[in-house]
Design a protein around this motif. Sequence first.
Motif, PDB file in Angstrom:
ATOM      1  N   GLU A 114      10.665   4.795  -5.516  1.00  0.00           N
ATOM      2  CA  GLU A 114      10.993   3.881  -4.432  1.00  0.00           C
ATOM      3  C   GLU A 114      11.251   2.482  -4.959  1.00  0.00           C
ATOM      4  O   GLU A 114      12.122   1.778  -4.479  1.00  0.00           O
TER       5      GLU A 114
ATOM      6  N   LEU B 174       1.923  10.786  -6.672  1.00  0.00           N
ATOM      7  CA  LEU B 174       2.092   9.622  -5.807  1.00  0.00           C
ATOM      8  C   LEU B 174       2.709   8.467  -6.578  1.00  0.00           C
ATOM      9  O   LEU B 174       3.589   7.773  -6.102  1.00  0.00           O
TER      10      LEU B 174
ATOM     11  N   ARG C 129      -0.433   5.764   1.470  1.00  0.00           N
ATOM     12  CA  ARG C 129      -0.753   5.687   2.872  1.00  0.00           C
ATOM     13  C   ARG C 129      -1.915   6.628   3.149  1.00  0.00           C
ATOM     14  O   ARG C 129      -1.885   7.791   2.762  1.00  0.00           O
ATOM     15  N   TYR C 130      -2.902   6.127   3.822  1.00  0.00           N
ATOM     16  CA  TYR C 130      -4.048   6.951   4.160  1.00  0.00           C
ATOM     17  C   TYR C 130      -3.570   8.086   5.042  1.00  0.00           C
ATOM     18  O   TYR C 130      -2.814   7.898   5.987  1.00  0.00           O
TER      19      TYR C 130
ATOM     20  N   PRO D  70       0.829  -1.201   0.000  1.00  0.00           N
ATOM     21  CA  PRO D  70       0.000   0.000   0.000  1.00  0.00           C
ATOM     22  C   PRO D  70       0.872   1.263   0.000  1.00  0.00           C
ATOM     23  O   PRO D  70       1.251   1.760   1.042  1.00  0.00           O
ATOM     24  N   HIS D  71       1.170   1.701  -1.201  1.00  0.00           N
ATOM     25  CA  HIS D  71       2.002   2.901  -1.286  1.00  0.00           C
ATOM     26  C   HIS D  71       1.264   4.118  -0.795  1.00  0.00           C
ATOM     27  O   HIS D  71       1.822   5.001  -0.182  1.00  0.00           O
TER      28      HIS D  71
END
Lengths: 356, 874
Positions: free
Chosen positions: B201, B194, B169-170, B166-167
């Motif tokens: 990354e 994003l 992030r909430y 999950p890149h």
Amino acid sequence: MCRFLIFKGKEPIRLSHLLTRPAHSIINQSFDSRLRLDTRRPMNGDGFGVAYYPTDAELDSDGPCLFKAITPAWNNQNLETLAEKTKSPLVFAHVRASTYGVLSETNCHPFTYHSLCFMHNGGIAGFARIKRRLLAHIGDTYLNFVQGSTDSEFAFALFLDTLEKLGEDPARASGGFSHATLRRALVQTIGYIRDWTGSAVGENSGSGETSPAEPSLLNFAVTDGSTVVVSRYITSKHDEAASLHFSCGSRFVEASPGEYRMERLDRNQDVIMVASEPLTFERGDWTAVPTNSVLTIKRQTILLHPIVDEYYQQDPLYLRSPTLVENKGFMGSVPVAKSVERNVPPLQRDGRLRQL
Amino acid sequence: MPTPLELVHRWSHTYSILATCAFPHKKLLFAGTQDSKILVFDITTYNLIKVLHLGQSTEINTRSSVLCLDRSKDEKFLFSAGADSLVRIWAIGDVTKDSDVAVEVDELATVYSVTDIGDIFSLTYIDSLQTLVFGCQNASLLYLDNVFRRLDEIRKSQECNISRLPHKRYDKFFDSNGPTGSASPPPGSDESSLAMVSMDEEMSSTPSAILEIPAENIVNYAHNGFIYSICELDTQFRDIFQQECADCKERPSQTCQYIISGGGDGVCKIWAFDATAKGDVGMYFCKEMECEDSVLSMDIEFPFLYCGLSDGIVKIMDLGTNQRVSTLSTKQKSDIICLSVYNDYVFAVNEEGITLFHKGQSEVINTNQGRMLSSGIFERIGLNGKVYPNLLTGGNDGSLTLWNIACSACGKDYNLAEIKAASVEPDLVQHVDTEQMLNTLKELISYETVSHVTSGSDYGLASRRCATYLQKLFSKLGASQARLLPVSDSHNPVVFAKFTGNSQNKKKHNILWYGHYDVIPPGDRERWNTDPFKMICENGYMKGRGISDNKGPLVGAIHTIGTLHQQNKLENDVVFLVEGSEEIGSPGFGDVCTRYKDIIGEKIDWILLSNSTWVDSVHPCLTYGLRGVINARVRVSSDVPDSHSGVSGGILQEPTLDLIKIISELQDTSGTINIPNFYSNLKDIDHEEYERFKQVSKVADLKRNSSTEELIKNWTKPSLSITTLSTSGPGNITVIPKVATIGLSIRLVPGQSVDEVKENLIAFLQDRFKTLSSKNHLDIEILNVAEPWLSDPKNIGYEILKEELTKAWDTEPLFVREGGSVPCIRTLERTFDAPAIQIPCGQSTDNGHLYNENMRIKNLSNMAEILYNAANRL
């Protein structure tokens, strides 16, 4: 949407480090609309209260010093100066957005009774329907102790009565109740409210009150000056309780003006904070207290006990719905640090659902 | 009770060391830090060989402090967990030693829970069930069984790992409903940006797999407090428990495993892990024991459980009978942060330091580490197959220290065969035991062997004791001869020793190792960070006066030859000549060589020495040339005593002025030295040598003399320096001194004869003095001389050493000359008619002759390795 904050430290802290200085302090939470979630009542402007236990042995008897006002907390000169010049190892602070009862100092939290100090974040649903039952249950001493008109203060009276019925004397000036007793009394108090409101469903109160079918939010905090017991509780199996977080570490330090962080050098809990909403911008510093449980601070150690009843969820992964508390403004937001790691798996605290 | 702790090594880091884990077979140590790193140390050379960063952020962050570490028994995996609520699994590869000790570390997987578990305080890995168990801040105990089977499944599944990560992030702030009641798109972090971030990354690191803890593997409220500690119980306990469990509902099988967890609620709980026929692992609660106070740390030594509690209490429970056996109490009443037990020795760590309990006695050991936060005992495996129990402690000042637990406390030997089977690649095995060398050095450094021009001082006694110590050491290592050769004028004796080679086939060669045991005075001790005569090991370095010049290299040579001899592998004869007055110009050394030539050896084939350092801190070197030296004192004196310039000024012919006049004529304005015939036999360096120097100036990180031209000047050209200047009298500005003295240091190069230059210098000065027609007197005193030395860098000896250096350091050595001098080197060459080879050992940063002299342990062990392989080839 009320907010409360509890500090317990090995060393006393200057109140301003908790109340006025942090960018996300409880006082700032009372007006900072940036993090506003409650759309109905945008401000916690209905007064505030601070109770702190003195360090001076001569003064440290028969309860804390209590300072309340009905002015908005951010606008109170006295609070500003007192906070700057006062130190204490045990602080209860509360800002209020009235949900029940009129705006008066007597209705401001925290409430004290000799060594004991109490506050509440949430509300007893359909309190009007159980008020008579509660009054009939408690002894005269505690009935007469109630000065204001809030559900919270009556809950405190009920707690005191429960404590007495457990064989303790709540009026004991030196406090010193055992953590187990305080916890039992608090859980018992919650039990009474739960049972009474539960059986009141369907009865006609005739007052056009909040529907008793709506759950009660019972985040209570109580201390005798040494042990602290805090509950996070909701009378629902599916909804989330009002937010409650804790953080512990070695020191609470100001990293840059207004920005504090919990310095965690080791596993020691020299500083423990419990708050409706985190005070620092490090989300990793704060852990959510599980819904329907009791957190106890025994000396400088945190204990966690579940409240196992019909509203307890056995499945650890069960996701309670935050809608109710969000609508009522009882869901605290987590302030975000400047740099956030993105490559880590989700945490429930962050509210992320698993979308794998 | 004598303190059984002896400091082996100390490392420093800028943040607290919160957790440690040792890999004894791989000879690695792992340390988890407050700033989200795992440091990897190699305990053969004591170097920091790797730093693992947790998380993506490259800036310092303390969000992912590593609070606990564990490993698999086969040392293939490391598990870490901490403040970020995540458990990470690392694959630890085999240790290689191609150039540097190195190890591959891959982050295999991240284990997480969606519940808010807070910090992970404790972690253990059950090998037989491949199960990871960890205890958290929210009082829950979580486990992940069949870790590697799960990992394989994830890998096999077609689903790409990246998409599972999950890149996005909430973000509570941006993603929350604003005052308008609707979520606003986060400014500046829309989809595209994003995506960019995650792309970057992915480029920078391979995303590891992620494993979620299933709901049924979470035990909420396993305790009612933070779970500070988890220990795995070994199989000895199984037999005890199974008796008890006979009537238990969940009757565990013969293969079940037990752990014990200790919490802030003051309870220790024993849990059983058992696999079903299908291999799924279940966890069952067995029994609990009350400790009243928070259990902060635990350790187990069959059949006892040791619990470290708050207020300095250690409780010992008998797990067989569930009874409290004993309660220990530290002097200072603070929390027992960590606890280790070894053969009934209990090491309890609290604010005050380590409290050691043994047989009713206790002792507090202060380790000077601020507050200690982590500790652990492991059994280190020595070269001889013996185990040495070591204690590892980490402090809040960022220090990590390694201690030997004295042998009275160990009393246990590993089975040698077992070690061999378990040991890593054979080429990793050191030939010469670094630990033994360090022990010898510790003793050798403690002798204050400062050499003095005048003999018979207190230091002289220390030197003689040291010489005797060396003599004994040689005998112990099997030297066929070890004796002290007296030097005239009561100078410190020369230690002579001979190891006889066993070669039958080939003609034995005779190698002479030259070294010295004397040192330069330490000077102002205040400017040393450590006691100059107590060897301290820190961050991979040894510290102490003489460690680099010359005790370290000397011990390297002695132990290498000793080891070869003990292994019956020494083919050549090796003799040692270790003198005690090198630092003052080796007085009498030449005489000793001549006088005892019959004992030392009529025919020597190679002379080896290691009496200098590399030209920088990274490039190994071989030295093939040194300049010579003439140190002289020139003195002009008057018959008139010191007098007042107001009374006698203008009347006297002043000695100082005379001296300056003649000295000023030694060099002309362009810097050419005016001594007759000074340059007559000098040759320019050839092209090959020029290229060699060019190479040095190109690759080496030289602080001074960085250009090729400067190197040529410094290494191949003579020089003349005025080094001291003094006058008699009180030093008052109005006093004309009776005596003026100047010190001269002339460096010579091949082609120049020491005697000729000496004579020409004296004649030149006397001649110049004559022209002054002065009534004063001129004295010229030659203090010491050394001949220049130049060897052939292409001879077979240098070739062999070049190969061995290249093997040990994985880089070809630089061939260098030096501007300095070693007086004895030509004496030896001439006396024994053999070529000398100089192998520098330490780095240019060693601070020989200066404050805080030091040498890297790796340089010592590699030196030993090089000599080990070269000794039979020469």
